[in-house]
Design a protein around this motif. Structure first.
Motif, PDB file in Angstrom:
ATOM      1  N   ASN A  40      18.728  -5.879   0.286  1.00  0.00           N
ATOM      2  CA  ASN A  40      17.863  -6.346   1.359  1.00  0.00           C
ATOM      3  C   ASN A  40      17.454  -5.174   2.257  1.00  0.00           C
ATOM      4  O   ASN A  40      16.288  -5.053   2.649  1.00  0.00           O
ATOM      5  CB  ASN A  40      18.571  -7.433   2.166  1.00  0.00           C
ATOM      6  N   GLU A  41      18.422  -4.313   2.579  1.00  0.00           N
ATOM      7  CA  GLU A  41      18.108  -3.139   3.409  1.00  0.00           C
ATOM      8  C   GLU A  41      17.160  -2.197   2.670  1.00  0.00           C
ATOM      9  O   GLU A  41      16.255  -1.626   3.267  1.00  0.00           O
ATOM     10  CB  GLU A  41      19.391  -2.405   3.806  1.00  0.00           C
ATOM     11  N   GLN A  42      17.382  -2.021   1.364  1.00  0.00           N
ATOM     12  CA  GLN A  42      16.502  -1.176   0.562  1.00  0.00           C
ATOM     13  C   GLN A  42      15.082  -1.728   0.560  1.00  0.00           C
ATOM     14  O   GLN A  42      14.111  -0.973   0.660  1.00  0.00           O
ATOM     15  CB  GLN A  42      17.010  -1.143  -0.885  1.00  0.00           C
ATOM     16  N   ARG A  43      14.956  -3.046   0.440  1.00  0.00           N
ATOM     17  CA  ARG A  43      13.633  -3.685   0.424  1.00  0.00           C
ATOM     18  C   ARG A  43      12.915  -3.455   1.751  1.00  0.00           C
ATOM     19  O   ARG A  43      11.721  -3.135   1.783  1.00  0.00           O
ATOM     20  CB  ARG A  43      13.788  -5.178   0.156  1.00  0.00           C
ATOM     21  N   LYS A  44      13.654  -3.596   2.866  1.00  0.00           N
ATOM     22  CA  LYS A  44      13.043  -3.377   4.185  1.00  0.00           C
ATOM     23  C   LYS A  44      12.589  -1.926   4.342  1.00  0.00           C
ATOM     24  O   LYS A  44      11.496  -1.660   4.855  1.00  0.00           O
ATOM     25  CB  LYS A  44      14.049  -3.709   5.294  1.00  0.00           C
ATOM     26  N   THR A  45      13.429  -0.981   3.901  1.00  0.00           N
ATOM     27  CA  THR A  45      13.082   0.433   4.009  1.00  0.00           C
ATOM     28  C   THR A  45      11.868   0.761   3.141  1.00  0.00           C
ATOM     29  O   THR A  45      10.960   1.470   3.573  1.00  0.00           O
ATOM     30  CB  THR A  45      14.279   1.307   3.579  1.00  0.00           C
ATOM     31  N   ARG A  46      11.852   0.224   1.920  1.00  0.00           N
ATOM     32  CA  ARG A  46      10.730   0.468   1.014  1.00  0.00           C
ATOM     33  C   ARG A  46       9.440  -0.110   1.601  1.00  0.00           C
ATOM     34  O   ARG A  46       8.388   0.533   1.544  1.00  0.00           O
ATOM     35  CB  ARG A  46      11.029  -0.157  -0.342  1.00  0.00           C
ATOM     36  N   ALA A  47       9.512  -1.290   2.190  1.00  0.00           N
ATOM     37  CA  ALA A  47       8.326  -1.905   2.796  1.00  0.00           C
ATOM     38  C   ALA A  47       7.838  -1.063   3.974  1.00  0.00           C
ATOM     39  O   ALA A  47       6.622  -0.878   4.152  1.00  0.00           O
ATOM     40  CB  ALA A  47       8.647  -3.317   3.256  1.00  0.00           C
ATOM     41  N   PHE A  48       8.759  -0.521   4.780  1.00  0.00           N
ATOM     42  CA  PHE A  48       8.383   0.318   5.914  1.00  0.00           C
ATOM     43  C   PHE A  48       7.636   1.558   5.436  1.00  0.00           C
ATOM     44  O   PHE A  48       6.566   1.891   5.946  1.00  0.00           O
ATOM     45  CB  PHE A  48       9.629   0.720   6.708  1.00  0.00           C
ATOM     46  N   TYR A  49       8.193   2.238   4.429  1.00  0.00           N
ATOM     47  CA  TYR A  49       7.543   3.458   3.948  1.00  0.00           C
ATOM     48  C   TYR A  49       6.229   3.163   3.232  1.00  0.00           C
ATOM     49  O   TYR A  49       5.307   3.982   3.273  1.00  0.00           O
ATOM     50  CB  TYR A  49       8.494   4.265   3.055  1.00  0.00           C
ATOM     51  N   ASP A  50       6.110   2.022   2.591  1.00  0.00           N
ATOM     52  CA  ASP A  50       4.832   1.636   1.986  1.00  0.00           C
ATOM     53  C   ASP A  50       3.767   1.440   3.061  1.00  0.00           C
ATOM     54  O   ASP A  50       2.629   1.907   2.921  1.00  0.00           O
ATOM     55  CB  ASP A  50       4.981   0.361   1.163  1.00  0.00           C
ATOM     56  N   LEU A  51       4.124   0.735   4.143  1.00  0.00           N
ATOM     57  CA  LEU A  51       3.175   0.544   5.249  1.00  0.00           C
ATOM     58  C   LEU A  51       2.813   1.878   5.882  1.00  0.00           C
ATOM     59  O   LEU A  51       1.652   2.124   6.250  1.00  0.00           O
ATOM     60  CB  LEU A  51       3.769  -0.389   6.303  1.00  0.00           C
ATOM     61  N   LEU A  52       3.787   2.767   6.017  1.00  0.00           N
ATOM     62  CA  LEU A  52       3.546   4.075   6.613  1.00  0.00           C
ATOM     63  C   LEU A  52       2.609   4.896   5.733  1.00  0.00           C
ATOM     64  O   LEU A  52       1.686   5.555   6.227  1.00  0.00           O
ATOM     65  CB  LEU A  52       4.887   4.808   6.790  1.00  0.00           C
ATOM     66  N   GLU A  53       2.811   4.832   4.430  1.00  0.00           N
ATOM     67  CA  GLU A  53       1.987   5.584   3.490  1.00  0.00           C
ATOM     68  C   GLU A  53       0.552   5.074   3.468  1.00  0.00           C
ATOM     69  O   GLU A  53      -0.396   5.858   3.350  1.00  0.00           O
ATOM     70  CB  GLU A  53       2.594   5.472   2.096  1.00  0.00           C
ATOM     71  N   ARG A  54       0.353   3.759   3.593  1.00  0.00           N
ATOM     72  CA  ARG A  54      -0.992   3.172   3.594  1.00  0.00           C
ATOM     73  C   ARG A  54      -1.694   3.355   4.930  1.00  0.00           C
ATOM     74  O   ARG A  54      -2.874   3.064   5.050  1.00  0.00           O
ATOM     75  CB  ARG A  54      -0.912   1.682   3.274  1.00  0.00           C
ATOM     76  N   GLY A  55      -0.986   3.805   5.937  1.00  0.00           N
ATOM     77  CA  GLY A  55      -1.588   4.049   7.240  1.00  0.00           C
ATOM     78  C   GLY A  55      -1.687   2.809   8.110  1.00  0.00           C
ATOM     79  O   GLY A  55      -2.367   2.818   9.129  1.00  0.00           O
ATOM     80  N   GLU A  56      -1.023   1.742   7.719  1.00  0.00           N
ATOM     81  CA  GLU A  56      -1.077   0.513   8.515  1.00  0.00           C
ATOM     82  C   GLU A  56      -0.213   0.611   9.766  1.00  0.00           C
ATOM     83  O   GLU A  56      -0.459  -0.092  10.742  1.00  0.00           O
ATOM     84  CB  GLU A  56      -0.647  -0.678   7.654  1.00  0.00           C
ATOM     85  N   ILE A  57       0.803   1.454   9.717  1.00  0.00           N
ATOM     86  CA  ILE A  57       1.644   1.686  10.890  1.00  0.00           C
ATOM     87  C   ILE A  57       1.798   3.187  11.080  1.00  0.00           C
ATOM     88  O   ILE A  57       1.485   3.973  10.186  1.00  0.00           O
ATOM     89  CB  ILE A  57       3.047   1.032  10.742  1.00  0.00           C
ATOM     90  N   SER A  58       2.265   3.576  12.249  1.00  0.00           N
ATOM     91  CA  SER A  58       2.486   4.992  12.544  1.00  0.00           C
ATOM     92  C   SER A  58       3.743   5.130  13.380  1.00  0.00           C
ATOM     93  O   SER A  58       4.098   4.218  14.148  1.00  0.00           O
ATOM     94  CB  SER A  58       1.293   5.538  13.318  1.00  0.00           C
ATOM     95  N   VAL A  59       4.425   6.241  13.195  1.00  0.00           N
ATOM     96  CA  VAL A  59       5.623   6.490  14.004  1.00  0.00           C
ATOM     97  C   VAL A  59       5.285   7.342  15.220  1.00  0.00           C
ATOM     98  O   VAL A  59       6.130   7.552  16.088  1.00  0.00           O
ATOM     99  CB  VAL A  59       6.731   7.184  13.159  1.00  0.00           C
ATOM    100  N   ILE A  60       4.025   7.788  15.297  1.00  0.00           N
ATOM    101  CA  ILE A  60       3.586   8.563  16.453  1.00  0.00           C
ATOM    102  C   ILE A  60       2.961   7.592  17.454  1.00  0.00           C
ATOM    103  O   ILE A  60       2.091   6.794  17.094  1.00  0.00           O
ATOM    104  CB  ILE A  60       2.563   9.636  16.018  1.00  0.00           C
ATOM    105  N   PRO A  61       3.396   7.638  18.692  1.00  0.00           N
ATOM    106  CA  PRO A  61       2.825   6.701  19.674  1.00  0.00           C
ATOM    107  C   PRO A  61       1.326   6.957  19.881  1.00  0.00           C
ATOM    108  O   PRO A  61       0.872   8.097  19.913  1.00  0.00           O
ATOM    109  CB  PRO A  61       3.603   6.972  20.964  1.00  0.00           C
ATOM    110  N   ALA A  62       0.572   5.903  20.039  1.00  0.00           N
ATOM    111  CA  ALA A  62      -0.870   6.008  20.239  1.00  0.00           C
ATOM    112  C   ALA A  62      -1.159   6.558  21.631  1.00  0.00           C
ATOM    113  O   ALA A  62      -0.516   6.182  22.607  1.00  0.00           O
ATOM    114  CB  ALA A  62      -1.525   4.648  20.066  1.00  0.00           C
ATOM    115  N   GLU A  63      -2.119   7.474  21.694  1.00  0.00           N
ATOM    116  CA  GLU A  63      -2.496   8.023  22.987  1.00  0.00           C
ATOM    117  C   GLU A  63      -3.443   7.069  23.692  1.00  0.00           C
ATOM    118  O   GLU A  63      -4.314   6.466  23.067  1.00  0.00           O
ATOM    119  CB  GLU A  63      -3.195   9.384  22.784  1.00  0.00           C
ATOM    120  N   GLU A  64      -3.268   6.942  24.973  1.00  0.00           N
ATOM    121  CA  GLU A  64      -4.138   6.025  25.729  1.00  0.00           C
ATOM    122  C   GLU A  64      -5.108   6.757  26.591  1.00  0.00           C
ATOM    123  O   GLU A  64      -5.022   7.811  27.017  1.00  0.00           O
ATOM    124  CB  GLU A  64      -3.262   5.120  26.586  1.00  0.00           C
TER     125      GLU A  64
END
Length: 64
Positions: A40-64
């Motif tokens: 389950n933890e592996q699945r969550k980690t894999r999903a996180f990195y997939d979203l990160l790779e597709r650009g749907e999420i970012s670990v850098i805070p958005a500038e306002e």
């Protein structure tokens, strides 16, 4: 009357085979639960990195 005896259950020592079987069953059950948690933890980690790779999420805070 003093000669009457009461039948008591005799206590035996631990059964080695029974204890081994119980221990193995508990070990397999605990191992199975640990593996399910790990998968389950592996699945969550894999999903996180997939979203990160597709650009749907970012670990850098958005500038306002």
């Amino acid at each position: 009357m003093a000669g009457h005896r009461v039948a008591h259950a005799t206590l035996k020592g631990p059964s080695v085979v029974k204890e081994l079987i119980i221990g193995m069953a508990l070990g397999l059950a605990a191992g199975g639960l640990w593996k399910m948690h790990h998968w389950n933890e592996q699945r969550k980690t894999r999903a996180f990195y997939d979203l990160l790779e597709r650009g749907e999420i970012s670990v850098i805070p958005a500038e306002e």
